[in-house]
Design a protein around this motif. Structure first.
Motif, short mmCIF file in Angstrom:
data_model
loop_
_atom_site.label_atom_id
_atom_site.label_comp_id
_atom_site.label_asym_id
_atom_site.label_seq_id
_atom_site.Cartn_x
_atom_site.Cartn_y
_atom_site.Cartn_z
N GLU A 1 0.83 -1.21 0.00
CA GLU A 1 0.00 0.00 0.00
C GLU A 1 0.86 1.25 0.00
O GLU A 1 0.50 2.27 -0.60
N TRP A 2 2.00 1.16 0.67
CA TRP A 2 2.90 2.33 0.67
C TRP A 2 3.52 2.56 -0.71
O TRP A 2 3.72 3.71 -1.13
N VAL A 3 3.85 1.46 -1.40
CA VAL A 3 4.40 1.62 -2.76
C VAL A 3 3.38 2.35 -3.63
O VAL A 3 3.72 3.28 -4.37
N ILE A 4 2.12 1.95 -3.51
CA ILE A 4 1.06 2.59 -4.30
C ILE A 4 0.90 4.05 -3.87
O ILE A 4 0.80 4.95 -4.71
N ARG A 5 0.90 4.26 -2.57
CA ARG A 5 0.71 5.62 -2.05
C ARG A 5 1.80 6.56 -2.54
O ARG A 5 1.53 7.70 -2.94
N LEU A 6 3.04 6.09 -2.54
CA LEU A 6 4.14 6.96 -2.98
C LEU A 6 4.18 7.07 -4.50
O LEU A 6 4.37 8.16 -5.05
N GLY A 7 4.00 5.94 -5.19
CA GLY A 7 4.06 5.95 -6.65
C GLY A 7 2.95 6.79 -7.25
O GLY A 7 3.13 7.47 -8.26
N ASP A 8 1.81 6.77 -6.60
CA ASP A 8 0.64 7.48 -7.11
C ASP A 8 0.39 8.76 -6.31
O ASP A 8 -0.72 9.28 -6.29
N GLY A 9 1.42 9.25 -5.64
CA GLY A 9 1.25 10.41 -4.78
C GLY A 9 1.61 11.70 -5.47
O GLY A 9 1.06 12.04 -6.51
N THR A 10 2.58 12.40 -4.92
CA THR A 10 3.01 13.67 -5.51
C THR A 10 4.14 13.40 -6.52
O THR A 10 4.65 12.29 -6.62
N ASP A 11 4.53 14.43 -7.24
CA ASP A 11 5.67 14.30 -8.15
C ASP A 11 6.91 13.85 -7.41
O ASP A 11 7.67 13.00 -7.86
N GLU A 12 7.08 14.47 -6.24
CA GLU A 12 8.26 14.15 -5.43
C GLU A 12 8.27 12.68 -5.01
O GLU A 12 9.26 11.99 -5.18
N SER A 13 7.12 12.20 -4.50
CA SER A 13 7.10 10.82 -4.01
C SER A 13 7.26 9.85 -5.17
O SER A 13 7.90 8.80 -5.04
N ARG A 14 6.69 10.20 -6.32
CA ARG A 14 6.82 9.35 -7.50
C ARG A 14 8.27 9.26 -7.97
O ARG A 14 8.77 8.18 -8.27
N GLN A 15 8.95 10.41 -7.99
CA GLN A 15 10.36 10.41 -8.39
C GLN A 15 11.19 9.55 -7.45
O GLN A 15 12.07 8.81 -7.87
N ARG A 16 10.87 9.65 -6.17
CA ARG A 16 11.63 8.86 -5.20
C ARG A 16 11.37 7.37 -5.37
O ARG A 16 12.28 6.54 -5.22
N MET A 17 10.13 7.02 -5.69
CA MET A 17 9.81 5.61 -5.89
C MET A 17 10.51 5.09 -7.14
O MET A 17 11.06 3.98 -7.14
N LEU A 18 10.52 5.90 -8.21
CA LEU A 18 11.20 5.48 -9.44
C LEU A 18 12.70 5.28 -9.18
O LEU A 18 13.31 4.34 -9.67
N LYS A 19 13.27 6.16 -8.39
CA LYS A 19 14.70 6.05 -8.07
C LYS A 19 14.95 4.79 -7.26
O LYS A 19 15.95 4.08 -7.48
N ALA A 20 14.03 4.50 -6.33
CA ALA A 20 14.18 3.30 -5.51
C ALA A 20 14.13 2.04 -6.38
O ALA A 20 14.90 1.10 -6.18
N ILE A 21 13.22 2.03 -7.37
CA ILE A 21 13.12 0.88 -8.27
C ILE A 21 14.46 0.68 -9.00
O ILE A 21 14.99 -0.41 -9.07
N GLU A 22 14.98 1.81 -9.50
CA GLU A 22 16.24 1.74 -10.26
C GLU A 22 17.38 1.24 -9.37
O GLU A 22 18.20 0.43 -9.79
N ASN A 23 17.41 1.72 -8.13
CA ASN A 23 18.49 1.33 -7.20
C ASN A 23 18.40 -0.14 -6.82
O ASN A 23 19.41 -0.82 -6.70
N LEU A 24 17.18 -0.62 -6.59
CA LEU A 24 17.02 -1.94 -5.96
C LEU A 24 16.90 -3.07 -6.97
O LEU A 24 17.20 -4.22 -6.65
N TRP A 25 16.42 -2.74 -8.17
CA TRP A 25 16.14 -3.82 -9.13
C TRP A 25 17.33 -4.75 -9.36
O TRP A 25 17.16 -5.98 -9.37
N PRO A 26 18.57 -4.20 -9.51
CA PRO A 26 19.71 -5.10 -9.78
C PRO A 26 19.98 -6.08 -8.64
O PRO A 26 20.79 -6.98 -8.81
N TYR A 27 19.34 -5.90 -7.51
CA TYR A 27 19.58 -6.81 -6.38
C TYR A 27 18.49 -7.87 -6.26
O TYR A 27 18.49 -8.65 -5.31
N THR A 28 17.53 -7.87 -7.18
CA THR A 28 16.44 -8.83 -7.07
C THR A 28 16.75 -10.15 -7.78
O THR A 28 16.09 -11.15 -7.52
N GLY A 29 17.75 -10.12 -8.66
CA GLY A 29 18.08 -11.34 -9.39
C GLY A 29 18.55 -12.45 -8.46
O GLY A 29 18.30 -13.63 -8.69
N GLU A 30 19.22 -12.03 -7.39
CA GLU A 30 19.80 -12.98 -6.45
C GLU A 30 18.75 -13.87 -5.79
O GLU A 30 19.04 -15.00 -5.38
#
Lengths: 126, 268
Positions: free
Chosen positions: B155-184
């Protein structure tokens, strides 16, 4: 004429209700910036069959978050099996200024207590 | 306990991997204690942190039993949950890399929790059917907590992703940062022997992607797994399960283990 004045739960001053510290939150002018979330009242049912009791209040952006926050804040030690939340602004409260006309007239009406009946001996507890 | 048919060595390492993953993630979330964005969420994230710590303890305790059974420890130097958590070195820790990354901002903490909770849920669902009774019992007990972790973090992912411009940018950055660690998540280590765990790790990948995509789609943020190929093409970081950690690992262990190493045997 302001006959019908809506009194919020949080409007009742502390010296009358004990809820004084909530006062600021019910007044939008006192909210701090954009990050202020609405206040919610939390009611917890401690076990099946009992009624929901007021447990306290908390801040949340929406009802779903309020329930989750209530779960995290008020049921950490197995206090409940059911949660109700209601936004504080939706609760109407009696006006403390009316307490004279509301409550004092009951003081001299002792006949409203069921203490004037002779109980049969068979009735052990009443 | 029906452990006779299983390789105890592999099982012990597997338990340590699960325990370390939970412990390190718990420690990272605990960093929010007193610093949460709002009191109620401060309590929520530390509740989750304690849930993870409880799961870690269950795995450590079981691992300690197996270690003490299979080796002759001198009296007083048996493995305990505390010795396993506080007295092992960086190279001995087998936690997933994603758990040791800095807590970052709220978006990064939330997204990491979501990625990990969905993964652990799918994993425990399989482990519940494990031939090892104890492992199955721990997984079964944990899964209720994980159900809530997924709901809360999703619910927090949705809240931030679908929130303000700022929260959306931060969520996009988090996806970019974390995605390379999900393969493991889905690359089995030597100790993740299917005969031991009963889990076909690769079978968890599709359900994981599906759940992640559903939530990211609802959050109206871009997902690396939506099919433009980025998610598949990105280089995946590995090594945590083998004890090869990121630069952040030493620091978190230093903070976590400081007390026991400075005052050995200190108790509350």
């Amino acid at each position: 004429m302001d006959y019908i004045k809506k009194i919020y739960y949080g409007d009742i001053p502390g010296e009358n209700s004990g809820g004084g510290e909530l006062k600021g939150f019910s007044d939008p002018s006192l909210e701090s910036g954009d990050e202020a979330w609405p206040l919610w009242e939390v009611f917890i049912r401690s076990k099946q069959g009992l009624d929901h009791k007021h447990a306290g209040s908390l801040h949340a952006a929406d009802a779903a978050m309020a329930i989750e926050n209530a779960r995290d804040v008020y049921t950490r030690r197995q206090e409940g099996v059911s949660i109700w939340v209601v936004e504080s602004k939706d609760i109407h409260a009696s006006n403390p200024d009316d307490s004279g006309s509301f409550y004092e007239p009951a003081e001299d009406k002792i006949y409203r207590y069921p203490g004037f009946y002779d109980l049969p001996d068979e009735v052990k507890q009443m | 306990m029906k452990t006779v048919n299983l390789s105890t060595y592999q099982l012990t390492n597997y338990l340590l991997y699960l325990a370390d993953t939970n412990l390190v993630l718990s420690q990272r979330n605990a960093e929010w204690c007193g610093h949460g964005p709002i009191l109620e969420q401060d309590i929520a994230i530390t509740n989750i942190s304690l849930d993870l710590l409880g799961q870690a303890r269950n795995f450590y305790q079981y691992a300690a039993v197996l270690i003490n059974q299979s080796t002759n420890q001198r009296a007083g130097s048996e493995a305990t949950e505390d010795s396993l958590a506080y007295l092992r070195t960086e190279r001995e820790f087998k936690n997933l890399l994603i758990t040791e990354l800095p807590r970052g901002d709220w978006a990064q903490t939330i997204l990491r929790q979501f990625f990990c909770s969905v993964y652990l849920y799918l994993l425990y669902e399989q482990l519940q059917k494990s031939k090892d009774d104890q492992l199955a019992a721990i997984a079964g007990k944990s899964i209720k907590e994980l159900t809530y972790h997924i709901k809360w973090s999703g619910e927090w992912v949705i809240r931030l992703g679908d929130g303000t411009d700022e929260s959306r940018q931060r969520m996009l950055k988090a996806i970019e940062n974390l995605w390379p660690y999900t393969g493991e998540f889905f690359i089995p280590a030597e100790f993740e022997n299917e005969a031991v765990t009963g889990v076909d790790l690769s079978s968890l990948k599709q359900p994981w992607l599906q759940k992640i995509n559903t939530v990211l789609e609802e959050a109206v943020v871009w997902s690396p797994a939506f099919g433009d190929g980025w998610g598949e093409a990105v280089f995946m970081q590995t090594g945590g399960k083998q004890g090869i950690h990121t630069e952040h690992m030493g620091f978190i262990l230093a903070e976590m283990q400081y007390l026991q190493r400075t005052y050995p045997g200190a108790e509350w």
